[in-house]
Every structure is written in structure tokens, then in C-alpha cells.
Design a protein around this motif. Structure first.
Motif, PDB file in Angstrom:
ATOM      1  N   LYS A  45       0.764  -1.364   0.083  1.00 34.52           N
ATOM      2  CA  LYS A  45       0.028  -0.626  -0.057  1.00 34.52           C
ATOM      3  C   LYS A  45       1.091   0.978   0.150  1.00 34.52           C
ATOM      4  CE  LYS A  45      -3.882  -1.964   2.577  1.00 34.52           C
ATOM      5  NZ  LYS A  45      -3.967  -2.903   3.375  1.00 34.52           N
ATOM      6  N   HIS A  46       2.373   0.518   0.528  1.00 31.70           N
ATOM      7  CA  HIS A  46       3.145   2.224   0.237  1.00 31.70           C
ATOM      8  C   HIS A  46       4.368   2.494  -0.630  1.00 31.70           C
ATOM      9  CE1 HIS A  46       0.820   2.884   4.334  1.00 31.70           C
ATOM     10  NE2 HIS A  46       1.151   1.744   4.637  1.00 31.70           N
ATOM     11  N   VAL A  47       4.415   0.802  -1.185  1.00 31.27           N
ATOM     12  CA  VAL A  47       5.763   1.191  -2.015  1.00 31.27           C
ATOM     13  C   VAL A  47       5.346   0.058  -3.011  1.00 31.27           C
ATOM     14  CG1 VAL A  47       7.289   1.622  -0.882  1.00 31.27           C
ATOM     15  CG2 VAL A  47       7.090  -0.776  -0.793  1.00 31.27           C
ATOM     16  N   ASP A  48       5.449   0.439  -3.901  1.00 33.93           N
ATOM     17  CA  ASP A  48       5.057  -0.827  -5.524  1.00 33.93           C
ATOM     18  C   ASP A  48       5.742  -2.413  -5.428  1.00 33.93           C
ATOM     19  OD1 ASP A  48       3.187   0.678  -6.063  1.00 33.93           O
ATOM     20  OD2 ASP A  48       4.710   1.298  -7.749  1.00 33.93           O
ATOM     21  N   GLY A  49       6.745  -2.640  -4.457  1.00 34.23           N
ATOM     22  CA  GLY A  49       8.056  -4.088  -4.460  1.00 34.23           C
ATOM     23  C   GLY A  49       9.264  -3.837  -4.087  1.00 34.23           C
ATOM     24  N   MET A  50       9.933  -4.795  -4.023  1.00 29.00           N
ATOM     25  CA  MET A  50      11.651  -4.329  -3.648  1.00 29.00           C
ATOM     26  C   MET A  50      12.242  -3.610  -4.836  1.00 29.00           C
ATOM     27  SD  MET A  50      13.118  -5.351  -1.243  1.00 29.00           S
ATOM     28  CE  MET A  50      14.591  -4.597  -0.922  1.00 29.00           C
ATOM     29  N   ALA A  51      11.845  -3.275  -5.418  1.00 27.71           N
ATOM     30  CA  ALA A  51      12.619  -3.008  -6.839  1.00 27.71           C
ATOM     31  C   ALA A  51      11.873  -1.224  -5.941  1.00 27.71           C
ATOM     32  CB  ALA A  51      12.837  -3.176  -7.722  1.00 27.71           C
ATOM     33  N   ASP A  52      10.948  -1.181  -5.889  1.00 23.63           N
ATOM     34  CA  ASP A  52      10.573   0.886  -5.518  1.00 23.63           C
ATOM     35  C   ASP A  52      11.572   0.481  -4.629  1.00 23.63           C
ATOM     36  OD1 ASP A  52       8.996   2.678  -5.860  1.00 23.63           O
ATOM     37  OD2 ASP A  52       7.218   1.972  -4.543  1.00 23.63           O
ATOM     38  N   LEU A  53      11.194  -0.159  -3.548  1.00 25.76           N
ATOM     39  CA  LEU A  53      11.678   0.134  -1.821  1.00 25.76           C
ATOM     40  C   LEU A  53      13.056   0.773  -1.700  1.00 25.76           C
ATOM     41  CD1 LEU A  53      11.599   0.381   0.761  1.00 25.76           C
ATOM     42  CD2 LEU A  53      11.842  -1.710   1.134  1.00 25.76           C
ATOM     43  N   ALA A  54      13.757   0.049  -2.846  1.00 27.62           N
ATOM     44  CA  ALA A  54      15.162   0.146  -3.069  1.00 27.62           C
ATOM     45  C   ALA A  54      15.937   1.658  -4.028  1.00 27.62           C
ATOM     46  CB  ALA A  54      16.022  -0.845  -3.891  1.00 27.62           C
ATOM     47  N   HIS A  55      14.418   1.956  -4.891  1.00 23.83           N
ATOM     48  CA  HIS A  55      14.683   2.851  -5.354  1.00 23.83           C
ATOM     49  C   HIS A  55      14.780   4.232  -4.434  1.00 23.83           C
ATOM     50  CE1 HIS A  55      14.069   6.136  -8.738  1.00 23.83           C
ATOM     51  NE2 HIS A  55      14.910   5.608  -8.700  1.00 23.83           N
ATOM     52  N   ARG A  56      13.550   3.642  -3.413  1.00 17.51           N
ATOM     53  CA  ARG A  56      13.604   4.995  -3.014  1.00 17.51           C
ATOM     54  C   ARG A  56      14.486   4.970  -2.068  1.00 17.51           C
ATOM     55  NH1 ARG A  56       7.540   6.223  -2.905  1.00 17.51           N
ATOM     56  NH2 ARG A  56       6.350   5.475  -4.054  1.00 17.51           N
ATOM     57  N   ILE A  57      14.826   3.988  -1.443  1.00 21.92           N
ATOM     58  CA  ILE A  57      16.148   4.610  -0.643  1.00 21.92           C
ATOM     59  C   ILE A  57      17.176   5.258  -0.871  1.00 21.92           C
ATOM     60  CG2 ILE A  57      17.643   3.269   0.715  1.00 21.92           C
ATOM     61  CD1 ILE A  57      15.437   1.079   1.252  1.00 21.92           C
ATOM     62  N   GLY A  58      16.870   4.790  -2.434  1.00 19.19           N
ATOM     63  CA  GLY A  58      18.692   4.651  -3.596  1.00 19.19           C
ATOM     64  C   GLY A  58      18.169   6.799  -3.579  1.00 19.19           C
ATOM     65  N   VAL A  59      16.853   7.310  -3.776  1.00 20.47           N
ATOM     66  CA  VAL A  59      16.787   8.722  -3.742  1.00 20.47           C
ATOM     67  C   VAL A  59      16.831   9.102  -2.786  1.00 20.47           C
ATOM     68  CG1 VAL A  59      15.064   9.983  -4.584  1.00 20.47           C
ATOM     69  CG2 VAL A  59      15.587   8.263  -5.801  1.00 20.47           C
ATOM     70  N   LEU A  60      16.982   8.769  -1.191  1.00 19.50           N
ATOM     71  CA  LEU A  60      17.313   9.550  -0.078  1.00 19.50           C
ATOM     72  C   LEU A  60      18.783   9.546   0.144  1.00 19.50           C
ATOM     73  CD1 LEU A  60      16.107   9.954   2.681  1.00 19.50           C
ATOM     74  CD2 LEU A  60      16.022   7.327   3.144  1.00 19.50           C
ATOM     75  N   ALA A  61      19.264   7.644  -0.124  1.00 24.52           N
ATOM     76  CA  ALA A  61      21.055   7.719  -0.079  1.00 24.52           C
ATOM     77  C   ALA A  61      21.270   9.097  -0.977  1.00 24.52           C
ATOM     78  CB  ALA A  61      20.940   7.164  -0.481  1.00 24.52           C
ATOM     79  N   MET A  62      21.059   9.476  -1.770  1.00 31.12           N
ATOM     80  CA  MET A  62      22.057  10.363  -2.878  1.00 31.12           C
ATOM     81  C   MET A  62      21.264  12.012  -2.550  1.00 31.12           C
ATOM     82  SD  MET A  62      23.624   9.136  -5.343  1.00 31.12           S
ATOM     83  CE  MET A  62      24.222   7.575  -2.944  1.00 31.12           C
ATOM     84  N   THR A  63      20.372  11.823  -1.945  1.00 31.22           N
ATOM     85  CA  THR A  63      20.239  13.225  -1.310  1.00 31.22           C
ATOM     86  C   THR A  63      20.547  13.907  -0.313  1.00 31.22           C
ATOM     87  OG1 THR A  63      18.004  13.239  -2.176  1.00 31.22           O
ATOM     88  CG2 THR A  63      18.220  14.745  -0.637  1.00 31.22           C
ATOM     89  N   GLU A  64      20.676  12.380   0.841  1.00 25.18           N
ATOM     90  CA  GLU A  64      21.737  12.615   1.900  1.00 25.18           C
ATOM     91  C   GLU A  64      23.375  12.994   1.758  1.00 25.18           C
ATOM     92  OE1 GLU A  64      20.599   9.222   4.648  1.00 25.18           O
ATOM     93  OE2 GLU A  64      18.465  10.083   4.737  1.00 25.18           O
ATOM     94  N   LEU A  65      23.896  12.312   0.622  1.00 25.01           N
ATOM     95  CA  LEU A  65      25.635  12.539   0.394  1.00 25.01           C
ATOM     96  C   LEU A  65      25.479  13.984  -0.449  1.00 25.01           C
ATOM     97  CD1 LEU A  65      27.995  10.843   0.007  1.00 25.01           C
ATOM     98  CD2 LEU A  65      27.060   9.794  -2.375  1.00 25.01           C
ATOM     99  N   ALA A  66      24.645  14.325  -0.909  1.00 19.56           N
ATOM    100  CA  ALA A  66      25.065  15.690  -1.646  1.00 19.56           C
ATOM    101  C   ALA A  66      24.764  16.421  -0.714  1.00 19.56           C
ATOM    102  CB  ALA A  66      23.621  16.286  -3.058  1.00 19.56           C
ATOM    103  N   ASP A  67      24.374  16.351   0.259  1.00 20.75           N
ATOM    104  CA  ASP A  67      24.033  17.009   1.964  1.00 20.75           C
ATOM    105  C   ASP A  67      25.457  17.175   2.096  1.00 20.75           C
ATOM    106  OD1 ASP A  67      21.205  18.420  -0.133  1.00 20.75           O
ATOM    107  OD2 ASP A  67      20.415  17.139   2.104  1.00 20.75           O
TER     108      ASP A  67
END
Length: 194
Positions: A45-67
Motif C-alpha cells: 500500500k506504500h511501495v510497489d515492491g522491493m525494486a521500488d523500495l530500493a529505488h526510494r532508498i537510493g533517492v534518499l541516499a543520494m540526497t543525503e550524500l549530496a547534502d
């Protein structure tokens, strides 16, 4: 109906935290559901599956690293900016190896993918650092790729315990940053800005 208090962002944060704990390669929807105290189907209901979860974590990670990199190099130039940015990246990756692995594993899904914007922020910070080296704009992509390759390789090996030689690893890191600095200070003729 989604569980109260859960949203895509909180599921992503929980997945990122779990990736830090167990390692990105061992992260699963079942393990995350267990951690959140819900049944695995409820996650969908919140993510479309493991690939979507991994992708969302990846976006979060790159945003934090950029900061982290941006904050470290702000107001600095040349070797000082390189050293500060490299150390910030190293510290962030050591503290967040699971997130970093997901950021590198995430695949771009299309032209409007937020991963592109997040990754570009990382590269923009490094690009700002390169201005102090007066590298020709057409050559900056090569310098950025070299910089990323060197730092990514080092921090990836370090977090995977791949640097088990008896020499002090901090000395090796300083040596690599110095090597990069010297290479950027003495560019080939085609790399120099007028």
C-alpha cells in the motif's frame, strides 16, 4: 486501508535503517514488514515492491550524500574543498553503507526520475569543487568520473572490509586525496581553462 502512521516516506526511512542494520543485499519486504509489525502485503500500500523500495532508498541516499558533500565544501576551494568533500563522503558512507549500496544499485526509471536530480546534486557539488582547479568545462566530466571512481572504490572497499593491509587506512586515504589533488593541479593542455 494503510496502517496509521505509515506512509511511503516512513516505509522508505524504515527500509533505509534496516539496510544499515542487515546490509542492503539482505533487505527484503518480509524483513521490513516484520520490523514494522505488519503483514508483508500491507507494505504494498506504500511501495510497489522491493525494486521500488530500493529505488526510494537510493533517492534518499543520494540526497543525503549530496547534502553532506555540499555542506563540507561550502566556502572552500582547491585542495581544501577536495579534502573536506572527500572526508564528508567517506564519513557518510561509513555511517550509511546500506543506503550507499542502494543508491548505487538503484536504476533510473525515466527522464523524470528523482534519482537523476539527487545524483546530479552530488555531481554538482563535486563540479563546484573543480572550479578551483580551473579545468576546462568540456573536460570536467572526465575529472568527475575519475574523482567518483577513486572515492567510490576506496569507500566501497573500506566498508566491505576490503582494505585489510597492515598500513594505516587513513594514511592511504590521505595519500589518494593528495594524488587526486596533484593530478587536478597539473592538467593536460586540453584540460586547462583559458
Amino acid at each position: 486501508m494503510p496502517r496509521a502512521g505509515l506512509a511511503s516516506s516512513s516505509v522508505t526511512e524504515a527500509g533505509a535503517a534496516l539496510a544499515e542494520e542487515v546490509g542492503f543485499s539482505r533487505l527484503s519486504m518480509g524483513l521490513l514488514a516484520e520490523r514494522l509489525g505488519i503483514k508483508p502485503p500491507s507494505l504494498y500500500k506504500h511501495v510497489d515492491g522491493m525494486a521500488d523500495l530500493a529505488h526510494r532508498i537510493g533517492v534518499l541516499a543520494m540526497t543525503e550524500l549530496a547534502d553532506a558533500i555540499h555542506d563540507a565544501i561550502q566556502g572552500r576551494a582547491g585542495r581544501d574543498a577536495l579534502d573536506s568533500g572527500a572526508r564528508a563522503m567517506r564519513i557518510w558512507v561509513r555511517e550509511h553503507p546500506g543506503r550507499y549500496a542502494s543508491g548505487n544499485a538503484a536504476e533510473i526509471t525515466g527522464p523524470d526520475d528523482p534519482l537523476i536530480a539527487a545524483a546530479n546534486r552530488v555531481m554538482d557539488s563535486w563540479g563546484a569543487m573543480l572550479h578551483g582547479y580551473r579545468i576546462e568545462p568540456s573536460q570536467q566530466i572526465h575529472a568527475l568520473r575519475m574523482l567518483r571512481s577513486q572515492l567510490h572504490g576506496f569507500v566501497t572497499l573500506e566498508t566491505a572490509s576490503g582494505s585489510q593491509v597492515l598500513t594505516d587506512i587513513d594514511e592511504s586515504f590521505d595519500w589518494i586525496v593528495g594524488f587526486i589533488d596533484r593530478g587536478l593541479q597539473v592538467p593536460t593542455p586540453e584540460m586547462r581553462s583559458p
